[in-house]
Design a protein around this motif. Structure first.
Motif, PDB file in Angstrom:
ATOM      1  N   VAL A   5     -22.509 -55.525  50.406  1.00 60.29           N
ATOM      2  CA  VAL A   5     -21.922 -56.698  49.760  1.00 60.29           C
ATOM      3  C   VAL A   5     -20.414 -56.596  49.571  1.00 60.29           C
ATOM      4  CG1 VAL A   5     -24.064 -57.385  48.619  1.00 60.29           C
ATOM      5  CG2 VAL A   5     -22.505 -55.812  47.458  1.00 60.29           C
ATOM      6  N   GLU A   6     -19.825 -55.463  49.958  1.00 64.20           N
ATOM      7  CA  GLU A   6     -18.369 -55.364  49.891  1.00 64.20           C
ATOM      8  C   GLU A   6     -17.874 -54.379  50.936  1.00 64.20           C
ATOM      9  OE1 GLU A   6     -17.125 -52.325  46.469  1.00 64.20           O
ATOM     10  OE2 GLU A   6     -18.203 -54.048  45.664  1.00 64.20           O
ATOM     11  N   GLY A   7     -16.595 -54.486  51.252  1.00 62.80           N
ATOM     12  CA  GLY A   7     -15.989 -53.586  52.225  1.00 62.80           C
ATOM     13  C   GLY A   7     -16.090 -54.111  53.644  1.00 62.80           C
ATOM     14  N   PRO A   8     -15.621 -53.316  54.606  1.00 63.76           N
ATOM     15  CA  PRO A   8     -15.566 -53.766  56.000  1.00 63.76           C
ATOM     16  C   PRO A   8     -16.941 -53.981  56.642  1.00 63.76           C
ATOM     17  CG  PRO A   8     -14.906 -51.468  55.827  1.00 63.76           C
ATOM     18  CD  PRO A   8     -15.037 -51.994  54.427  1.00 63.76           C
ATOM     19  N   LEU A   9     -17.999 -53.437  56.058  1.00 64.48           N
ATOM     20  CA  LEU A   9     -19.344 -53.613  56.611  1.00 64.48           C
ATOM     21  C   LEU A   9     -20.110 -54.738  55.919  1.00 64.48           C
ATOM     22  CD1 LEU A   9     -20.297 -49.835  56.919  1.00 64.48           C
ATOM     23  CD2 LEU A   9     -19.364 -51.344  58.685  1.00 64.48           C
ATOM     24  N   GLU A  14     -23.377 -41.445  43.478  1.00 62.26           N
ATOM     25  CA  GLU A  14     -22.485 -42.604  43.522  1.00 62.26           C
ATOM     26  C   GLU A  14     -22.432 -43.180  44.933  1.00 62.26           C
ATOM     27  OE1 GLU A  14     -20.918 -44.094  40.923  1.00 62.26           O
ATOM     28  OE2 GLU A  14     -22.002 -42.672  39.669  1.00 62.26           O
ATOM     29  N   ARG A  15     -22.915 -42.397  45.899  1.00 58.73           N
ATOM     30  CA  ARG A  15     -22.924 -42.841  47.288  1.00 58.73           C
ATOM     31  C   ARG A  15     -24.343 -42.739  47.835  1.00 58.73           C
ATOM     32  NH1 ARG A  15     -19.329 -39.048  50.208  1.00 58.73           N
ATOM     33  NH2 ARG A  15     -20.059 -37.637  48.613  1.00 58.73           N
ATOM     34  N   VAL A  16     -24.615 -43.544  48.845  1.00 60.14           N
ATOM     35  CA  VAL A  16     -25.926 -43.547  49.485  1.00 60.14           C
ATOM     36  C   VAL A  16     -25.741 -43.540  50.995  1.00 60.14           C
ATOM     37  CG1 VAL A  16     -27.148 -44.711  47.605  1.00 60.14           C
ATOM     38  CG2 VAL A  16     -26.033 -46.082  49.366  1.00 60.14           C
ATOM     39  N   ILE A  17     -26.775 -43.110  51.689  1.00 61.05           N
ATOM     40  CA  ILE A  17     -26.782 -43.202  53.148  1.00 61.05           C
ATOM     41  C   ILE A  17     -27.666 -44.382  53.515  1.00 61.05           C
ATOM     42  CG2 ILE A  17     -27.482 -42.100  55.306  1.00 61.05           C
ATOM     43  CD1 ILE A  17     -26.773 -39.433  54.035  1.00 61.05           C
ATOM     44  N   VAL A  18     -27.103 -45.282  54.312  1.00 59.55           N
ATOM     45  CA  VAL A  18     -27.817 -46.482  54.745  1.00 59.55           C
ATOM     46  C   VAL A  18     -27.948 -46.434  56.255  1.00 59.55           C
ATOM     47  CG1 VAL A  18     -27.752 -49.006  54.856  1.00 59.55           C
ATOM     48  CG2 VAL A  18     -26.937 -47.832  52.806  1.00 59.55           C
ATOM     49  N   ARG A  63     -26.077 -44.513  60.896  1.00 54.80           N
ATOM     50  CA  ARG A  63     -26.143 -44.056  59.508  1.00 54.80           C
ATOM     51  C   ARG A  63     -24.729 -44.044  58.963  1.00 54.80           C
ATOM     52  NH1 ARG A  63     -30.221 -41.145  61.631  1.00 54.80           N
ATOM     53  NH2 ARG A  63     -32.160 -41.208  60.448  1.00 54.80           N
ATOM     54  N   VAL A  64     -24.552 -44.621  57.785  1.00 52.26           N
ATOM     55  CA  VAL A  64     -23.239 -44.617  57.145  1.00 52.26           C
ATOM     56  C   VAL A  64     -23.395 -44.152  55.705  1.00 52.26           C
ATOM     57  CG1 VAL A  64     -22.278 -46.451  58.587  1.00 52.26           C
ATOM     58  CG2 VAL A  64     -23.409 -47.050  56.457  1.00 52.26           C
ATOM     59  N   VAL A  65     -22.371 -43.478  55.207  1.00 52.50           N
ATOM     60  CA  VAL A  65     -22.315 -43.107  53.791  1.00 52.50           C
ATOM     61  C   VAL A  65     -21.448 -44.160  53.133  1.00 52.50           C
ATOM     62  CG1 VAL A  65     -21.582 -41.376  52.120  1.00 52.50           C
ATOM     63  CG2 VAL A  65     -22.545 -40.656  54.315  1.00 52.50           C
ATOM     64  N   ILE A  66     -21.961 -44.766  52.069  1.00 51.19           N
ATOM     65  CA  ILE A  66     -21.288 -45.904  51.453  1.00 51.19           C
ATOM     66  C   ILE A  66     -21.436 -45.818  49.938  1.00 51.19           C
ATOM     67  CG2 ILE A  66     -23.322 -47.383  51.631  1.00 51.19           C
ATOM     68  CD1 ILE A  66     -21.452 -49.669  52.444  1.00 51.19           C
ATOM     69  N   GLU A  67     -20.501 -46.396  49.218  1.00 55.22           N
ATOM     70  CA  GLU A  67     -20.579 -46.422  47.759  1.00 55.22           C
ATOM     71  C   GLU A  67     -21.831 -47.184  47.337  1.00 55.22           C
ATOM     72  OE1 GLU A  67     -18.356 -44.997  45.555  1.00 55.22           O
ATOM     73  OE2 GLU A  67     -17.398 -44.141  47.326  1.00 55.22           O
TER      74      GLU A  67
END
Length: 100
Positions: free
Chosen positions: A51-55, A70-74, A84-88
């Protein structure tokens, strides 16, 4: 019952307690941690949207939390491509199970 730790109120209509569907109870229990607390927000296995950021706008499956929680892998799913990305954590929201 006058009070219980962590309970705000009982589901009811006026003063009459209402039955809660077993599927909802199972969903709540599935989100409980070892201490019996219910996790709020998306959990591993939930479909999420960035819902936010470049992705922003991309969807995927929340795979797991990263050490600091505080971060998750999606696991993002795009047109015939997965990454797979690590994102807030604050940058994703659950697509299903949002009623909690």
């Amino acid at each position: 019952m006058r009070w219980a730790i962590g309970v705000k109120d009982i589901v009811r209509s006026g003063e009459v307690p209402l039955p809660v569907d077993e599927a909802i109870i199972r969903m709540i229990r599935a989100r409980m941690d070892e201490a019996g607390c219910v996790r709020i927000g998306p959990s591993p296995g939930d479909e999420v949207e960035v819902v936010e950021g470049p992705l922003r706008g991309l969807r995927g499956i929340l795979e797991r939390e990263v050490g600091d929680r505080e971060r998750v892998i999606v696991l993002l799913t795009a047109i015939e491509y997965q990454a797979r990305v690590v994102i807030e954590r604050r940058a994703v929201r659950a697509i299903v199970g949002e009623w909690i």
